[in-house]
Enzyme design. Sequence first.
Site, PDB file in Angstrom:
ATOM      1  N   LYS A  93       0.818  -1.226   0.000  1.00 24.99           N
ATOM      2  CA  LYS A  93       0.000   0.000   0.000  1.00 24.99           C
ATOM      3  C   LYS A  93       0.841   1.262   0.000  1.00 24.99           C
ATOM      4  O   LYS A  93       0.392   2.307  -0.465  1.00 24.99           O
ATOM      5  CB  LYS A  93      -0.969  -0.015   1.184  1.00 24.99           C
ATOM      6  N   LYS A 135      -1.688   2.564   9.314  1.00 23.68           N
ATOM      7  CA  LYS A 135      -2.123   1.467   8.445  1.00 23.68           C
ATOM      8  C   LYS A 135      -0.955   0.534   8.127  1.00 23.68           C
ATOM      9  O   LYS A 135       0.193   0.990   8.021  1.00 23.68           O
ATOM     10  CB  LYS A 135      -2.676   2.010   7.123  1.00 23.68           C
ATOM     11  N   GLY A 141      -8.291  -3.153   3.064  1.00 27.19           N
ATOM     12  CA  GLY A 141      -9.596  -3.610   3.507  1.00 27.19           C
ATOM     13  C   GLY A 141      -9.841  -3.448   4.992  1.00 27.19           C
ATOM     14  O   GLY A 141     -10.732  -4.073   5.535  1.00 27.19           O
ATOM     15  N   GLU A 177      -1.478   8.272   8.012  1.00 21.48           N
ATOM     16  CA  GLU A 177      -2.228   9.279   7.252  1.00 21.48           C
ATOM     17  C   GLU A 177      -3.030  10.139   8.212  1.00 21.48           C
ATOM     18  O   GLU A 177      -3.367   9.703   9.312  1.00 21.48           O
ATOM     19  CB  GLU A 177      -3.229   8.600   6.291  1.00 21.48           C
ATOM     20  N   LEU A 180      -9.603  10.940   8.287  1.00 24.06           N
ATOM     21  CA  LEU A 180     -10.832  11.637   7.895  1.00 24.06           C
ATOM     22  C   LEU A 180     -11.974  11.044   8.715  1.00 24.06           C
ATOM     23  O   LEU A 180     -12.099   9.826   8.813  1.00 24.06           O
ATOM     24  CB  LEU A 180     -11.095  11.473   6.390  1.00 24.06           C
ATOM     25  N   GLU A 251      -9.870   2.464  -5.214  1.00 23.31           N
ATOM     26  CA  GLU A 251     -10.668   2.956  -4.085  1.00 23.31           C
ATOM     27  C   GLU A 251     -10.275   4.375  -3.686  1.00 23.31           C
ATOM     28  O   GLU A 251      -9.082   4.693  -3.629  1.00 23.31           O
ATOM     29  CB  GLU A 251     -10.461   2.064  -2.854  1.00 23.31           C
ATOM     30  N   ASN A 265      -7.638  -2.651  -5.783  1.00 24.39           N
ATOM     31  CA  ASN A 265      -7.899  -4.076  -5.632  1.00 24.39           C
ATOM     32  C   ASN A 265      -7.687  -4.729  -6.992  1.00 24.39           C
ATOM     33  O   ASN A 265      -8.426  -4.455  -7.927  1.00 24.39           O
ATOM     34  CB  ASN A 265      -9.322  -4.330  -5.136  1.00 24.39           C
ATOM     35  N   ARG A 267      -8.337  -7.365  -8.581  1.00 22.01           N
ATOM     36  CA  ARG A 267      -9.175  -8.554  -8.798  1.00 22.01           C
ATOM     37  C   ARG A 267     -10.606  -8.125  -9.100  1.00 22.01           C
ATOM     38  O   ARG A 267     -10.951  -6.955  -8.994  1.00 22.01           O
ATOM     39  CB  ARG A 267      -9.187  -9.410  -7.527  1.00 22.01           C
ATOM     40  N   ARG A 313     -26.051  -7.347   0.391  1.00 20.73           N
ATOM     41  CA  ARG A 313     -25.445  -8.647   0.683  1.00 20.73           C
ATOM     42  C   ARG A 313     -26.331  -9.369   1.688  1.00 20.73           C
ATOM     43  O   ARG A 313     -26.738  -8.780   2.699  1.00 20.73           O
ATOM     44  CB  ARG A 313     -24.040  -8.473   1.264  1.00 20.73           C
TER      45      ARG A 313
HETATM   46  C1  MV4 Z   1      -9.088   5.810   6.270  1.00 22.46           C
HETATM   47  C2  MV4 Z   1     -10.163   6.394   6.964  1.00 22.46           C
HETATM   48  C3  MV4 Z   1     -10.061   7.723   7.314  1.00 22.46           C
HETATM   49  N1  MV4 Z   1      -8.954   8.409   7.012  1.00 22.46           N
HETATM   50  N2  MV4 Z   1      -8.012   6.547   5.982  1.00 22.46           N
HETATM   51  C4  MV4 Z   1     -11.127   1.478   5.824  1.00 22.46           C
HETATM   52  C5  MV4 Z   1     -10.766   0.435   4.837  1.00 22.46           C
HETATM   53  C6  MV4 Z   1      -9.344   0.610   4.533  1.00 22.46           C
HETATM   54  N3  MV4 Z   1      -9.088   0.347   3.157  1.00 22.46           N
HETATM   55  C7  MV4 Z   1      -9.058   2.026   4.912  1.00 22.46           C
HETATM   56  N4  MV4 Z   1     -10.158   2.498   5.679  1.00 22.46           N
HETATM   57  C8  MV4 Z   1     -10.200   3.765   6.161  1.00 22.46           C
HETATM   58  N5  MV4 Z   1      -9.121   4.534   5.879  1.00 22.46           N
HETATM   59  C9  MV4 Z   1      -7.952   7.826   6.359  1.00 22.46           C
HETATM   60  N6  MV4 Z   1      -6.850   8.524   6.084  1.00 22.46           N
HETATM   61  C10 MV4 Z   1     -11.263   5.632   7.257  1.00 22.46           C
HETATM   62  C11 MV4 Z   1     -11.289   4.298   6.883  1.00 22.46           C
HETATM   63  C12 MV4 Z   1     -12.436   3.582   7.344  1.00 22.46           C
HETATM   64  C13 MV4 Z   1     -12.546   3.214   8.709  1.00 22.46           C
HETATM   65  C14 MV4 Z   1     -11.534   3.468   9.620  1.00 22.46           C
HETATM   66  C15 MV4 Z   1     -11.672   3.113  10.965  1.00 22.46           C
HETATM   67  C16 MV4 Z   1     -12.842   2.468  11.402  1.00 22.46           C
HETATM   68  C17 MV4 Z   1     -13.838   2.194  10.506  1.00 22.46           C
HETATM   69  C18 MV4 Z   1     -13.711   2.560   9.159  1.00 22.46           C
HETATM   70  C19 MV4 Z   1     -14.728   2.288   8.266  1.00 22.46           C
HETATM   71  C20 MV4 Z   1     -14.586   2.632   6.955  1.00 22.46           C
HETATM   72  C21 MV4 Z   1     -13.445   3.298   6.505  1.00 22.46           C
END
Ligand code: MV4
Length: 419
Positions: A93, A135, A141, A177, A180, A251, A265, A267, A313
Amino acid sequence: MGIETVAVYSTADRDSLHVRLADYAVCIGPPPSPQSYLNRNNLIMAAAGAGCGAIHPGVGFLSENAAFAKLVRDRGFAFIGPAPETIELLGDKVAARDTARRFGLPVTPGSAGAVDSEEAAAKAARELGFPVIIKAAAGGGGKGMRVVRRAEELAGNFALARSEAEANFADNTVFIERYLENPRHVELQILADKNSVAVLGERDCSVQQNHQKLIEESPSPGVTETMRSRMAEGAVNLFRELGYTGAGTIEFLVEGENFYFMEVNARLQVEHPVSEFVTGTDIVREQILACTAGRMELEPDKVSLDGWAIECRINALSPGKITRLEIPGGPGVRFDSFLYQGCSVPPFYDSMVAKLIVHDSTRDRAIAKMSRALDELVIEGIRTNRERQKLVMRDPKFRSGRFGTHYYEEINGEAENVF
Ligand code: MV4
């Protein structure tokens, strides 16, 4: 397409519908996935024994595994997916984020590359401002993420994020990061071959629980025509530069008019039917053509979006035998499932047992159609989330189209006695 199919199955799935529908079927081992669906040797042996020309890796298991894609190719089969090198790059990532930024895509403000010490984490967080999110580079995901709201909580969460990343992915690389608070999750469906990259509109996947998507729709109620074309332009540049082949998803997190690249992703995804409905495209057919003949039939300039599609779903809340099944139908109603009357839902694997997808001219009409289809759907013998999905279709906030990724936890908090 006139292509004969060979299904693979574990002994738990012996009586599954895909086994019945395929032209041939080969058992690849016992229920635990490492011994069957993740057993590369068994998969290759099954394909070789059946005389397969190509392997479609599906939407889970080994579908984004670069080493498996390479093995498939080295053994002389076509792999229905992008090149192993592309899967590998996108699986990291940090590298994907870097590549996206180089091709002009906006990314969430964040650390320059990986963060490998407590001091570097503190420095990055100070520059970005709290809250931040840590992250895993090998994640995606939602696995192995930690939100940090105060400087005092950074060191502890940094250590936890690293050890979780190590435990889950055997790679403790993390990055940081700016967090948000309640963004939308918006993703673009891409199909690409040697010559061109097509964008099949976007999907809004904001309705999710514990990073499990529950409802997806296309288009997104939060994306304007201007945003749509800017996202598409960046996506096309990136996928062209990657030399991407087949179906893929890019995404974004969306906050107001702003969008930020998150990951790709590499796939086919579970929610692809909503894009099939609004574009009138058979995505799997195009994916197979792109990855075997090197050329899809779809012409990027001819893609247009028509109406609104929603997918609910249907998840099993318990295993068991299906004693009764009634499937909704009619124009613009699709039911993708492995269920049939008398079959068993084994206690292994993912809880998703069906996808109910509808298409109509407007969002309001699609919601009305989904409500009716959910009413008509009868699944007896196991408990499912059907009633919850019906409640979401009636919820004023869902109907307004104004919601973000925390929507589902919000409504569950507000109406604990209802859900
Ligand atoms: C974030 C975010 C807010 N700010 N990144 C969720 C899936 C994964 N691919 C990345 N995700 C998120 N990344 C930044 N910079 C919010 C999510 C996020 C999330 C984060 C914490 C708890 C629940 C969440 C639900 C959907 C998305």
